[in-house]
Design an enzyme around this catalytic site. Structure first.
Site, PDB file in Angstrom:
ATOM      1  N   ARG A 235      25.680   6.621 -35.068  1.00  0.00           N
ATOM      2  CA  ARG A 235      27.033   6.091 -34.993  1.00  0.00           C
ATOM      3  C   ARG A 235      27.608   6.471 -33.626  1.00  0.00           C
ATOM      4  O   ARG A 235      27.603   7.641 -33.249  1.00  0.00           O
ATOM      5  CB  ARG A 235      27.861   6.725 -36.106  1.00  0.00           C
ATOM      6  CG  ARG A 235      29.283   6.268 -36.090  1.00  0.00           C
ATOM      7  CD  ARG A 235      29.996   6.885 -37.254  1.00  0.00           C
ATOM      8  NE  ARG A 235      31.391   6.502 -37.225  1.00  0.00           N
ATOM      9  CZ  ARG A 235      32.276   7.029 -38.058  1.00  0.00           C
ATOM     10  NH1 ARG A 235      31.904   7.911 -38.947  1.00  0.00           N
ATOM     11  NH2 ARG A 235      33.526   6.645 -37.992  1.00  0.00           N
TER      12      ARG A 235
ATOM     13  N   ASN B 107      25.545  10.981 -37.447  1.00  0.00           N
ATOM     14  CA  ASN B 107      26.901  10.899 -36.933  1.00  0.00           C
ATOM     15  C   ASN B 107      27.139  12.205 -36.174  1.00  0.00           C
ATOM     16  O   ASN B 107      27.399  13.247 -36.765  1.00  0.00           O
ATOM     17  CB  ASN B 107      27.865  10.760 -38.113  1.00  0.00           C
ATOM     18  CG  ASN B 107      29.283  10.522 -37.658  1.00  0.00           C
ATOM     19  OD1 ASN B 107      29.583  10.565 -36.457  1.00  0.00           O
ATOM     20  ND2 ASN B 107      30.157  10.274 -38.612  1.00  0.00           N
TER      21      ASN B 107
ATOM     22  N   GLU C 199      29.593   4.159 -44.473  1.00  0.00           N
ATOM     23  CA  GLU C 199      29.249   3.786 -43.098  1.00  0.00           C
ATOM     24  C   GLU C 199      27.753   3.942 -42.847  1.00  0.00           C
ATOM     25  O   GLU C 199      27.150   3.150 -42.137  1.00  0.00           O
ATOM     26  CB  GLU C 199      30.070   4.637 -42.117  1.00  0.00           C
ATOM     27  CG  GLU C 199      31.534   4.211 -42.104  1.00  0.00           C
ATOM     28  CD  GLU C 199      32.503   5.351 -41.877  1.00  0.00           C
ATOM     29  OE1 GLU C 199      32.385   6.376 -42.590  1.00  0.00           O
ATOM     30  OE2 GLU C 199      33.376   5.220 -41.006  1.00  0.00           O
TER      31      GLU C 199
ATOM     32  N   ARG D 248      46.921  13.433 -35.895  1.00  0.00           N
ATOM     33  CA  ARG D 248      47.237  12.507 -34.799  1.00  0.00           C
ATOM     34  C   ARG D 248      48.569  11.815 -35.062  1.00  0.00           C
ATOM     35  O   ARG D 248      48.863  11.456 -36.201  1.00  0.00           O
ATOM     36  CB  ARG D 248      46.133  11.452 -34.664  1.00  0.00           C
ATOM     37  CG  ARG D 248      44.929  11.948 -33.900  1.00  0.00           C
ATOM     38  CD  ARG D 248      43.803  10.951 -33.926  1.00  0.00           C
ATOM     39  NE  ARG D 248      42.766  11.357 -34.852  1.00  0.00           N
ATOM     40  CZ  ARG D 248      41.750  10.583 -35.243  1.00  0.00           C
ATOM     41  NH1 ARG D 248      41.633   9.358 -34.781  1.00  0.00           N
ATOM     42  NH2 ARG D 248      40.845  11.036 -36.074  1.00  0.00           N
TER      43      ARG D 248
ATOM     44  N   HIS E  97      36.858   2.793 -36.541  1.00  0.00           N
ATOM     45  CA  HIS E  97      36.444   2.699 -37.958  1.00  0.00           C
ATOM     46  C   HIS E  97      35.850   1.332 -38.287  1.00  0.00           C
ATOM     47  O   HIS E  97      35.881   0.886 -39.437  1.00  0.00           O
ATOM     48  CB  HIS E  97      37.645   2.913 -38.911  1.00  0.00           C
ATOM     49  CG  HIS E  97      38.227   4.288 -38.880  1.00  0.00           C
ATOM     50  ND1 HIS E  97      39.584   4.510 -38.987  1.00  0.00           N
ATOM     51  CD2 HIS E  97      37.646   5.501 -38.767  1.00  0.00           C
ATOM     52  CE1 HIS E  97      39.816   5.815 -38.942  1.00  0.00           C
ATOM     53  NE2 HIS E  97      38.656   6.432 -38.802  1.00  0.00           N
TER      54      HIS E  97
END
Ligand code: ADP
Length: 401
Positions: free
Chosen positions: A90, A8, A383, A240, A179
């Protein structure tokens, strides 16, 4: 048995996991942080609780990959790099082109590059990782898994904005979500835990971490997602803003004498959310502590976060015409008993009843009471494992061709 490396690669970091498949066993887990910034650090966990930590200058992703592969051998996590038979990457944005994980070839690299303007911080970093590993592990089977791919089943009625249709036709403006690897993984886990085929379920998966998103999963497919064209929208996140009125941008540019849109987006991406509202921290743990000490703004911030989650859950129940299971995952979703409790108490109107002890213990699995009208699950996301499973699937397909 295969040893697969899952990568990642972020703009200034490179996370990895080395897994043994199909046993799904983790051999090592690590992070190269602050790449290209002062104070770079390498952290690797391996073996039976062994740790490697080193502060050293890592000037770019190529150096990070070189060091990482050197250390895998030096720490005897592998004896030979050829033991690593597959590498999964990813990738944040896959646009409409990538609808599932793919084997990396020149064409794939070209397309990831072409859609880089949709994720300018992430896709170039993902590509650097892909290219660096191609150099150093040329024989490993390389796969790219996209955070947007799972959401490619979202119907147009849910992915289109109410903006001029030509924006979609000419410039690909639409909701892509994010996601996806996590939402896909926990929806499968939820179905397995409930002992029902995922195709027969209406699920709402709440990935609540530093970045948060909520997904409606109908018949095993993503049906709607709170994140939009970029991962800026949806629920309140660590830094965010989540959803805001677009007209706010022009208004605040005038007020703050800001002439650059990048500067405005930087405020919405990095100085808003839990941090912006509370003025204290972007970390939910700090806000819960501050609330205990009587800080009202911390309390208001947590309430806004909870309200946003409740709002999307309600929206998705309405869109799907019901819900069978609600899943909590990621940093806050998995670990924050008080936040889950606050959300679940507000779902009493649905007939949700939950097991206080299981919720308090961060129990892995169903945390609702047997009489609850809707099942509630707390599940750890993984993940990397999802990507490793995709590598195995694509590798088997390639070998059977
Ligand atoms: P990322 O998006 O970086 O993968 P994570 O899913 O790891 O993020 O979530 C990180 C966030 O989870 C932290 O910023 C923190 O707010 C929250 N978190 C982690 N542990 C806890 C906890 N025990 N209680 C409350 N919040 C937590």
């Amino acid at each position: 048995m295969e040893k697969l490396l899952v990568i990642n690669s972020g703009s200034s970091s490179l996370k990895f996991k080395l897994l043994v498949m199909p046993e799904e066993k983790e051999l090592a887990d690590g992070l190269v942080d602050r790449i290209g910034i002062n104070g770079s650090q390498i952290n690797i966990k391996y073996g039976d609780g062994q740790k490697f930590v080193s502060d050293e200058e890592i000037k770019d992703h190529q150096v990070a990959v070189d060091r990482l592969t050197f250390l895998l051998k030096d720490l005897h996590i592998v004896e030979d790099l050829n033991e690593i038979t597959g590498v999964g990457h990813r990738v944040v944005a896959g646009g409409e082109y990538f609808k599932h994980s793919v084997v990396v070839d020149d064409e794939v690299i070209k397309h990831i590059d072409e859609i880089s303007d949709m994720a300018p911080l992430h896709n170039p970093a993902n590509l650097m990782g892909i290219k660096a590993f191609k150099e150093i592990l040329p024989n490993a089977f390389a796969v790219a898994s996209f955070d947007t791919a799972f959401h490619q089943t979202v119907p147009a009625v849910n992915y289109l904005y109410s903006t001029p249709y030509e924006w979609y036709e000419k410039y690909s403006v639409r909701r892509y979500g994010a996601h996806g690897i996590s939402h896909h993984y926990v929806s499968q886990q939820a179905a397995e835990t409930l002992g029902k085929p995922v195709e027969d379920l209406k699920l709402i998966t709440c990935h609540l971490g530093a970045g948060s998103s909520i997904c409606a999963v109908k018949d095993g497919k993503s049906f709607d997602i709170s994140m939009g064209f970029t991962p800026l929208t949806g629920v309140t996140m660590a830094t965010r803003s989540g959803d805001v009125d677009a007209a706010l941008l022009g208004y605040m540019m005038d007020k703050l004498n800001i002439t650059s849109m990048d500067e405005m987006l930087d405020i919405l991406n990095h100085k808003s959310g839990l941090l912006g509202v509370s003025g204290i921290s972007s970390d939910m743990r700090d806000l819960l502590e501050a609330e205990k000490e009587g800080n009202e703004r911390a309390s208001l911030t947590i309430d806004i976060f909870v309200k946003n989650v409740i709002k999307y859950i309600g929206e998705y129940i309405a869109e799907m015409g019901g819900v069978d299971g609600i899943v909590f995952t990621a940093g806050i979703g998995e670990n924050s008993m008080p936040v889950r409790k606050r959300i679940l108490e507000r779902l009493a109107y649905l007939g949700v009843t939950f097991d206080e002890e299981k919720n308090a213990a961060n129990y892995e699995g169903v945390i609702s009471q047997p009489d609850s009208k809707v099942a509630v699950l707390r599940l750890s996301t993984n993940e990397e494992l999802m990507i490793a499973r995709d590598i195995m699937k694509l590798k088997a397909e390639a070998e059977n061709k």
